[in-house]
Design an enzyme around this catalytic site. Structure first.
Site, PDB file in Angstrom:
ATOM      1  N   CYS A 170      23.060  13.562  17.289  1.00  0.00           N
ATOM      2  CA  CYS A 170      22.145  12.654  15.939  1.00  0.00           C
ATOM      3  C   CYS A 170      20.851  12.499  16.253  1.00  0.00           C
ATOM      4  O   CYS A 170      20.202  13.386  17.240  1.00  0.00           O
ATOM      5  CB  CYS A 170      22.430  11.765  15.567  1.00  0.00           C
ATOM      6  SG  CYS A 170      22.485  10.411  13.853  1.00  0.00           S
ATOM      7  N   CYS A 207      18.685   9.849   9.766  1.00  0.00           N
ATOM      8  CA  CYS A 207      19.523  10.753  10.825  1.00  0.00           C
ATOM      9  C   CYS A 207      19.083  12.291  10.707  1.00  0.00           C
ATOM     10  O   CYS A 207      19.480  13.578  10.775  1.00  0.00           O
ATOM     11  CB  CYS A 207      20.835  10.804  10.523  1.00  0.00           C
ATOM     12  SG  CYS A 207      21.726   9.291  10.595  1.00  0.00           S
ATOM     13  N   LYS A 219      32.778   8.026   9.227  1.00  0.00           N
ATOM     14  CA  LYS A 219      31.876   6.788   9.524  1.00  0.00           C
ATOM     15  C   LYS A 219      30.877   6.435   8.383  1.00  0.00           C
ATOM     16  O   LYS A 219      30.792   6.921   7.372  1.00  0.00           O
ATOM     17  CB  LYS A 219      30.927   7.647   9.919  1.00  0.00           C
ATOM     18  CG  LYS A 219      29.264   6.736  10.643  1.00  0.00           C
ATOM     19  CD  LYS A 219      28.554   7.711  11.220  1.00  0.00           C
ATOM     20  CE  LYS A 219      27.290   6.596  11.939  1.00  0.00           C
ATOM     21  NZ  LYS A 219      26.285   7.191  13.026  1.00  0.00           N
ATOM     22  N   ARG A 258      20.867  -0.356  16.480  1.00  0.00           N
ATOM     23  CA  ARG A 258      19.160   0.164  16.741  1.00  0.00           C
ATOM     24  C   ARG A 258      18.219  -0.655  16.934  1.00  0.00           C
ATOM     25  O   ARG A 258      17.649   0.345  16.921  1.00  0.00           O
ATOM     26  CB  ARG A 258      19.477  -0.637  14.733  1.00  0.00           C
ATOM     27  CG  ARG A 258      20.343   0.571  13.793  1.00  0.00           C
ATOM     28  CD  ARG A 258      20.107   0.620  12.464  1.00  0.00           C
ATOM     29  NE  ARG A 258      21.097   1.536  11.811  1.00  0.00           N
ATOM     30  CZ  ARG A 258      21.950   1.076  10.781  1.00  0.00           C
ATOM     31  NH1 ARG A 258      20.691   0.565   9.602  1.00  0.00           N
ATOM     32  NH2 ARG A 258      22.528   2.277  10.168  1.00  0.00           N
ATOM     33  N   ARG A 307      21.052   4.385   5.236  1.00  0.00           N
ATOM     34  CA  ARG A 307      21.708   5.129   5.327  1.00  0.00           C
ATOM     35  C   ARG A 307      22.945   6.201   4.431  1.00  0.00           C
ATOM     36  O   ARG A 307      23.549   7.080   4.534  1.00  0.00           O
ATOM     37  CB  ARG A 307      22.658   5.549   6.735  1.00  0.00           C
ATOM     38  CG  ARG A 307      21.278   5.248   7.807  1.00  0.00           C
ATOM     39  CD  ARG A 307      21.988   5.696   9.344  1.00  0.00           C
ATOM     40  NE  ARG A 307      21.267   4.949  10.426  1.00  0.00           N
ATOM     41  CZ  ARG A 307      20.425   5.241  10.534  1.00  0.00           C
ATOM     42  NH1 ARG A 307      19.395   5.917  10.204  1.00  0.00           N
ATOM     43  NH2 ARG A 307      19.665   4.930  12.070  1.00  0.00           N
ATOM     44  N   GLU A 351      37.070  13.578   4.289  1.00  0.00           N
ATOM     45  CA  GLU A 351      35.572  13.695   5.223  1.00  0.00           C
ATOM     46  C   GLU A 351      36.512  14.710   6.501  1.00  0.00           C
ATOM     47  O   GLU A 351      35.767  14.617   6.800  1.00  0.00           O
ATOM     48  CB  GLU A 351      35.020  12.501   5.607  1.00  0.00           C
ATOM     49  CG  GLU A 351      34.202  12.255   4.385  1.00  0.00           C
ATOM     50  CD  GLU A 351      33.216  13.093   4.603  1.00  0.00           C
ATOM     51  OE1 GLU A 351      32.842  13.823   5.622  1.00  0.00           O
ATOM     52  OE2 GLU A 351      31.858  12.801   4.007  1.00  0.00           O
ATOM     53  N   LYS A 368      34.782   5.210  12.351  1.00  0.00           N
ATOM     54  CA  LYS A 368      34.175   4.410  12.353  1.00  0.00           C
ATOM     55  C   LYS A 368      33.102   3.784  12.228  1.00  0.00           C
ATOM     56  O   LYS A 368      33.056   3.966  10.477  1.00  0.00           O
ATOM     57  CB  LYS A 368      33.136   5.502  13.653  1.00  0.00           C
ATOM     58  CG  LYS A 368      31.771   4.081  14.217  1.00  0.00           C
ATOM     59  CD  LYS A 368      30.042   5.454  14.494  1.00  0.00           C
ATOM     60  CE  LYS A 368      29.289   4.695  14.829  1.00  0.00           C
ATOM     61  NZ  LYS A 368      28.131   5.045  15.477  1.00  0.00           N
ATOM     62  N   TYR A 377      32.200  -0.413  24.065  1.00  0.00           N
ATOM     63  CA  TYR A 377      30.549  -0.969  25.229  1.00  0.00           C
ATOM     64  C   TYR A 377      31.546  -2.094  26.371  1.00  0.00           C
ATOM     65  O   TYR A 377      30.741  -2.251  27.377  1.00  0.00           O
ATOM     66  CB  TYR A 377      29.949  -1.887  24.573  1.00  0.00           C
ATOM     67  CG  TYR A 377      29.551  -0.883  23.580  1.00  0.00           C
ATOM     68  CD1 TYR A 377      27.909   0.348  24.045  1.00  0.00           C
ATOM     69  CD2 TYR A 377      29.084  -0.907  22.459  1.00  0.00           C
ATOM     70  CE1 TYR A 377      27.579   0.829  23.354  1.00  0.00           C
ATOM     71  CE2 TYR A 377      28.736   0.125  21.272  1.00  0.00           C
ATOM     72  CZ  TYR A 377      27.963   1.022  21.975  1.00  0.00           C
ATOM     73  OH  TYR A 377      26.946   1.630  20.840  1.00  0.00           O
TER      74      TYR A 377
END
Ligand code: PBG
Length: 329
Positions: free
Chosen positions: A125, A135, A201, A211, A223, A239, A254, A319
């Site tokens: 990206c 992006c 997404k 961010r 976005r 999609e 996501k 994470y």
């Protein structure tokens, strides 16, 4: 006669919950430990490990420090990392992103030199590389120019593949990007490079902490002209269909938590592997609650990752991957 006798209670599901061994015996879902992906943020410099304030337990690493972190990850059984470059120098056309000696490219070479078996996934990206934080390339109207951005993505994908990236993961949501990237890779001799598409997404508030981590907040606007409207589930199917037709190998949903229905929908729609991204905000809100003592973090993480798996995710980007695997192995 008690109530149970009067109603002839014959179904007793509690029998199967009577002990830890019994529960383990009949457990339906187990998290795929081989499918956990740890994201890593790469910054310039040497011997840098900077904690990210909004994401307790997550740091940004210089290339050499990232290699050390990858050794630890590989030692506990992590099979794949997802790299994000966070450069100091940004410009309007994200030129740092297709620099053959850019952060992701350098980190990939360094990781592959010592850990050739560890899969390197590169988030593809431009928002971390543009000075405006969007992006792609901005047109006269202040919107992202789809087709000019495709050229940029294709060019960058080739430099990633040349550096040894195993999987490129476009997260920009431009129309036609999977096809453009597939053609560019194939045309340059990289038909073996895998594409994991951020297929569905959404324009989500849950990217907030990221961010800060990636220094990629848009300088103006948001976005929503390229990322999806959180209300739309049928559109996710569209999609996904487009990305499959264009050559995606793995499909991603996501964020994960508020989109479990779409993990399931994607799983049922196609026979490709399905990934979900347990994003920064999902991580940070759980960490924050745990720090306050309001929630049992380990149990909550187990429950979340099990939930994503039950919904149909084969691959979970989180994470929490390192901590979770450490506990499990
Ligand atoms: C880049 C990108 C983002 C995330 C992954 N890739 C940010 C965004 O789209 O704004 C978010 C990851 C996270 O929140 O953990 N476009």
């Amino acid at each position: 006669m008690n109530i149970a006798e009067r109603f002839a209670l014959t179904e007793r599901p509690r029998r199967l919950r009577s002990s830890p061994a019994m529960r383990a015996l009949v457990r339906e879902t187990r998290v795929n430990l081989d499918g956990l992906v740890q994201p890593l943020f790469i910054v310039p410099g040497r011997d840098v490990k900077t904690p990210i304030g909004s994401m307790p337990g997550v740091s940004r690493y210089s290339v050499d420090a990232a290699v050390r972190e990858c050794r630890e990850l590989a030692a506990i059984g992590i099979r794949a990392v997802l790299l994000f470059g966070v450069p100091d120098d940004k410009d309007a056309v994200a030129s740092g992103n297709y620099d053959p000696n850019g952060l992701v490219q350098s980190a990939t070479r360094a990781i592959k030199a010592v850990l050739p078996q560890l899969l390197v996934i590169a988030d593809l990206c431009n928002c971390e590389y543009t000075d405006h934080g969007h992006c792609g390339i901005i047109d006269e109207r202040g919107d992202v120019d789809n087709d000019r951005t495709l050229d940029l993505l294709a060019r960058t994908a080739i430099t990633y593949a040349q550096a040894g990236v195993d999987i490129v993961a476009p997260s920009d949501m431009m129309d036609g990007r999977i096809g453009a990237i597939r053609r560019a890779l194939d045309g340059d001799g990289f038909s073996g490079t895998t594409i994991m598409s951020y297929a569905a997404k959404y324009a989500s508030a849950f990217y907030g902490p990221f961010r800060e981590a990636a220094d990629s907040a848009p300088a103006f606007g948001d976005r929503r002209t390229y990322q999806m409207d959180p209300a739309n589930g049928r559109e996710a199917a569209r999609e996904v269909r487009l990305d499959v037709a264009e050559g995606a190998d793995i499909l991603m949903v996501k964020p994960a938590l508020a989109y479990m229905d779409l993990i399931r929908q994607t799983r049922e729609q196609i026979d490709l592997p399905v990934a979900c991204y347990n994003v920064s905000g999902e991580y940070s809100m759980l960490k924050a609650a745990a720090e306050h003592g309001w929630i049992d973090e380990e149990r909550a993480v187990d429950e979340l990752l099990t939930g994503f798996t039950r919904a149909g995710a084969d691959i979970i980007i989180t994470y929490f991957a390192k901590e979770y695997l450490k506990r499990r192995s």
